[in-house]
Design an enzyme around this catalytic site. Structure first.
Site, mmCIF file in Angstrom:
data_model
loop_
_atom_site.group_PDB
_atom_site.id
_atom_site.type_symbol
_atom_site.label_atom_id
_atom_site.label_comp_id
_atom_site.label_asym_id
_atom_site.label_seq_id
_atom_site.Cartn_x
_atom_site.Cartn_y
_atom_site.Cartn_z
ATOM 1 N N HIS A 75 0.922 -1.136 0.123
ATOM 2 C CA HIS A 75 0.136 0.057 -0.046
ATOM 3 C C HIS A 75 0.810 1.169 0.034
ATOM 4 O O HIS A 75 2.056 1.275 0.529
ATOM 5 C CB HIS A 75 -1.023 0.179 1.245
ATOM 6 N N GLU A 77 0.787 3.914 1.862
ATOM 7 C CA GLU A 77 1.222 4.094 3.097
ATOM 8 C C GLU A 77 2.476 3.561 3.703
ATOM 9 O O GLU A 77 3.457 3.942 4.207
ATOM 10 C CB GLU A 77 0.286 4.055 4.227
ATOM 11 N N CYS A 116 -6.116 0.867 5.784
ATOM 12 C CA CYS A 116 -6.242 -0.427 6.036
ATOM 13 C C CYS A 116 -5.721 -0.687 7.593
ATOM 14 O O CYS A 116 -4.899 0.190 8.000
ATOM 15 C CB CYS A 116 -6.042 -1.501 5.304
ATOM 16 N N CYS A 135 -1.985 -0.901 7.647
ATOM 17 C CA CYS A 135 -1.356 0.020 7.518
ATOM 18 C C CYS A 135 -1.440 1.048 8.891
ATOM 19 O O CYS A 135 -0.540 2.040 9.126
ATOM 20 C CB CYS A 135 -1.615 0.891 6.275
#
Length: 142
Positions: free
Chosen positions: A69, A71, A97, A100
């Site tokens: 992801h 992040e 999420c 993260c």
């Protein structure tokens, strides 16, 4: 929040949206910027790990399990540098999420500004539980 902070949030979020364009993912392109003392200290977008093919989805258009992801890419990038993410703000085009969110908490980020609510909001709920400031910045607010 001050008017100046709102203006900065809008500008950094627009930059994160532009950064998301670097993603090779077809289903969803997500960008992230880490900002500290009004300086961008890291960036990321969703995609496969370094050295892997740039296809994020399999033949059934399902995201591959090893796609990172935005992040996570921004946080791991800062971890490899000599900078610190303590007290930084993370700008991310989609809500984090749960995985993260755990990285955000552990990396010392104190503020998260996101621009799109994902269908599962457990990551945002965890960040709130950790007393991290959350700002939802809708595209119209930019």
């Amino acid at each position: 929040m001050t008017e100046k902070q709102q203006l900065l949030d809008s500008r950094y979020m627009r930059m994160a949206r532009i950064w998301a364009e670097n993603s090779y993912c077809e289903r969803r392109k997500v960008g992230a910027l880490l900002v500290k003392n009004q300086m961008i200290i890291s960036d990321g977008y969703n995609g496969t790990p370094s050295g892997f093919e740039n296809n994020c989805e399999d033949e059934n258009n399902v995201s591959k399990p090893y796609v990172l992801h935005a992040e996570a890419n921004a946080i791991t990038k800062i971890a490899r540098s000599h900078n610190s993410s303590d007290n930084a703000t993370l700008y991310v085009t989609a809500s984090p999420c749960i995985e993260c969110a755990k990285l955000i908490i552990q990396s010392g980020i104190k503020r998260v500004v996101f621009g799109e609510q994902y269908r599962i909001m457990d990551g945002v709920e965890l960040l709130q539980r950790a007393k991290i400031e959350i700002v939802y910045l809708e595209k119209e607010d930019e």
